[in-house]
Design an enzyme around this catalytic site. Structure first.
Site, PDB file in Angstrom:
ATOM      1  N   HIS A 131       0.810  -1.222   0.000  1.00  0.00           N
ATOM      2  CA  HIS A 131       0.000   0.000   0.000  1.00  0.00           C
ATOM      3  C   HIS A 131       0.841   1.268   0.000  1.00  0.00           C
ATOM      4  O   HIS A 131       0.327   2.358   0.257  1.00  0.00           O
ATOM      5  CB  HIS A 131      -0.977   0.006   1.187  1.00  0.00           C
ATOM      6  CG  HIS A 131      -1.762  -1.264   1.312  1.00  0.00           C
ATOM      7  ND1 HIS A 131      -2.735  -1.622   0.403  1.00  0.00           N
ATOM      8  CD2 HIS A 131      -1.705  -2.276   2.223  1.00  0.00           C
ATOM      9  CE1 HIS A 131      -3.239  -2.796   0.756  1.00  0.00           C
ATOM     10  NE2 HIS A 131      -2.634  -3.212   1.846  1.00  0.00           N
ATOM     11  N   ARG A 144      -3.970  17.586   1.829  1.00  0.00           N
ATOM     12  CA  ARG A 144      -2.610  18.155   1.815  1.00  0.00           C
ATOM     13  C   ARG A 144      -2.053  18.044   0.403  1.00  0.00           C
ATOM     14  O   ARG A 144      -2.701  17.495  -0.490  1.00  0.00           O
ATOM     15  CB  ARG A 144      -1.716  17.376   2.775  1.00  0.00           C
ATOM     16  CG  ARG A 144      -1.650  15.881   2.450  1.00  0.00           C
ATOM     17  CD  ARG A 144      -0.702  15.119   3.351  1.00  0.00           C
ATOM     18  NE  ARG A 144      -0.851  13.686   3.226  1.00  0.00           N
ATOM     19  CZ  ARG A 144      -0.315  12.940   2.287  1.00  0.00           C
ATOM     20  NH1 ARG A 144       0.416  13.510   1.338  1.00  0.00           N
ATOM     21  NH2 ARG A 144      -0.481  11.630   2.259  1.00  0.00           N
TER      22      ARG A 144
END
Length: 401
Positions: A189, A245
Site C-alpha cells: 500500500h 494536503r
C-alpha cells in the site's frame, strides 16, 4: 533561514509543537506550509498555527477533521454525490458486525483504520473465520500508528486501480480539478510510481471522476490543494478517501498542466482567488514519477547509512527532486524516500523512454536503493501497457522471490 528543532526522531523534532511554534515566533513568519506528512493533516496543529495569528497554508481544520476520518469522509462524499465503495458509515463495534457485512456483501472484505492511511491498520479478510484476529490486529495497528483504534469495513475489490484527482479550491467557493494521476504501482500500500494523466482511462470516466472530486470537496467547504482518491475497476469508480494536503506525487500534475500547485496554495492561504478556472486547465503530454527509496527493493527492508556517491540524471524532460548529496547520512527514523525522478514527454511512450534513460544514468552508492526495481518495471510489458492493478507489483515480486 533555518531553525533547528532539535532531537532525532519525529516525536523530538517534526512533531514537537512547542519547538515549531518557537521557530515561527523567532522567525517572524506570517504563514506555515506543513509539507507532505507529519502535521500536514493535523487539524489541532492547524488551529494552533492560526491561534498564533499565522496563516495556515492548507485546508480549514474543519475540512481536515471531516475528511481525515474515513467514515465521515465517506458520508461527505455521499452528500456531495460521489459514488462510494459499499461499506459502513459508522465505526465497527466488533467482529460480529464485520461477519454480518461479509455475509451480506460477499468475501473478501477490508477492515480499515478510520483515522489512518498508507496501509497501516488495514486488513483484508477472506472469510468469517479470519475476522476476530484481523479485527484485533487492525485495531492494534491503528492505535499504534494513529493514536486511535476506530475501524470500519468496506467491500474489497479484487483487481482495482488507484486513480486520484488533484484539485484546488479557494475561500470564495471556487474549486477546480487539475488532473488525474494513476498510483497503482504499489507495494504494501506504499506508492512507488505515479503518472499523469491516468493511462487507459476514457475521457468520459476521467471527466466524471474530476466532477465527483469537486463535489466531494465542496461538500465540506474545502479550500487549498487536496487529492481525492478513487478505486477503479471494470469501468466503475468509487470514492476511497481524501488527502487534505499536497501529495508527494504532485509534480507530475504540474508537468502536464503548467500549474504551480504550491503557488496556488500560498495564494489561496493569502485570501486570493484561484488564478485559473476549469476551462483554463489544459493537459499537455504525459509525466511519470519514480520514488527512489533507501531500501532493499525485493525484501522491502530500509537501508539507512551514508551515501558515498550521488549521481542524479539530467537532460531534456528529466527532473530530480531530492535533499540528499554525496556524504549525506540517511537516518533510520523517517520515511525511506530519498528522492524523486520525474520525466515528461509529449506522449506516454516518450515519458517512459526518458525514464529508462534517466534510471540507467542514475547511481546511488553506499546504500541500497530500489533503482533496480524501477528499471525492471519500465520494461515490464504489463506496466508499459498501462492500467495495472494495485496488486500487480505484489504478484510480480512474489514471482521474483
Amino acid at each position: 533561514e533555518a531553525y533547528a528543532l532539535g532531537g532525532q526522531t519525529a516525536a523530538e523534532s517534526y512533531l514537537n509543537t512547542d519547538a515549531i511554534l518557537d521557530a515561527i515566533r523567532r522567525s517572524g513568519a506570517d504563514a506555515v506550509h506543513p509539507g507532505y506528512g507529519f502535521f500536514s493533516e493535523n487539524a489541532d496543529f492547524a488551529r494552533q498555527i492560526t491561534s498564533e495569528g499565522v496563516a495556515w497554508i492548507g485546508p480549514p481544520p474543519e475540512a481536515i477533521d471531516e475528511m481525515g476520518d474515513k467514515v465521515s469522509s465517506r458520508i461527505a462524499a455521499q452528500r456531495g454525490g460521489a459514488p462510494i465503495v459499499p461499506g459502513t458509515t459508522e465505526f465497527a463495534r466488533g467482529p460480529d458486525e464485520i461477519r454480518q457485512f461479509g455475509e451480506q456483501h460477499g468475501w473478501p472484505v477490508c477492515i480499515k483504520a478510520a483515522f489512518g492511511g498508507g496501509g497501516r491498520g488495514m486488513k483484508v479478510v477472506q472469510s468469517a473465520a479470519e475476522v476476530d484476529d484481523a479485527f484485533a490486529s487492525a485495531q492494534r495497528e491503528a492505535k499504534a500508528f494513529f493514536g486511535r483504534d476506530e475501524v470500519y469495513v468496506e467491500r474489497y475489490l479484487t483487481w482495482p486501480r488507484h486513480v486520484e484527482v488533484q484539485l484546488v479550491g479557494d475561500a470564495h467557493g471556487n474549486v477546480v480539478w487539475v488532473s488525474t494521476r494513476d498510483c497503482s504501482a504499489q507495494r504494501r500500500h506504499q506508492k512507488l510510481i505515479e503518472e499523469a494523466p491516468a493511462p487507459a482511462l476514457s475521457d468520459e470516466v476521467e471527466r466524471a471522476m474530476g466532477e465527483a472530486a469537486v463535489k466531494a470537496a465542496k461538500a465540506v467547504g474545502y479550500q487549498n490543494a487536496g487529492t481525492v482518491e478513487f478505486i477503479y475497476q471494470d469501468g466503475e469508480f468509487f470514492f476511497l478517501e481524501m488527502n487534505t494536503r499536497l501529495q508527494v506525487e504532485h509534480p507530475v500534475t504540474e508537468l502536464i498542466t503548467g500549474v504551480d500547485l504550491v503557488q496556488e496554495q500560498i495564494r489561496i492561504a493569502a485570501g486570493e482567488k484561484l488564478s485559473l478556472r476549469q476551462r483554463d486547465v489544459v493537459l499537455r503530454g504525459h509525466a511519470i514519477e519514480c520514488r527512489i527509496n533507501a531500501e532493499d527493493p525485493y525484501r522491502f527492508v530500509p537501508s539507512p547509512g551514508r551515501i558515498t556517491g550521488w549521481h542524479p540524471p539530467g537532460g531534456p524532460g528529466i527532473r530530480v527532486d531530492s535533499h540528499v548529496y554525496t556524504g549525506y547520512f540517511v537516518p533510520p527514523h523517517y520515511d525511506s524516500m530519498i528522492g524523486k525522478v520525474l520525466t515528461y514527454g509529449d506522449t506516454r511512450d516518450q515519458a517512459l523512454r526518458r525514464m529508462r534513460i534517466a534510471l540507467s544514468e542514475m547511481a546511488v552508492e553506499g546504500i541500497q536503493t530500489n533503482l533496480a526495481l524501477h528499471r525492471d518495471l519500465m520494461f515490464d510489458a504489463n506496466f508499459v501497457a498501462g492500467g495495472t492493478s494495485i496488486h500487480y507489483l505484489e504478484k510480480k515480486l512474489a514471482g521474483l522471490q
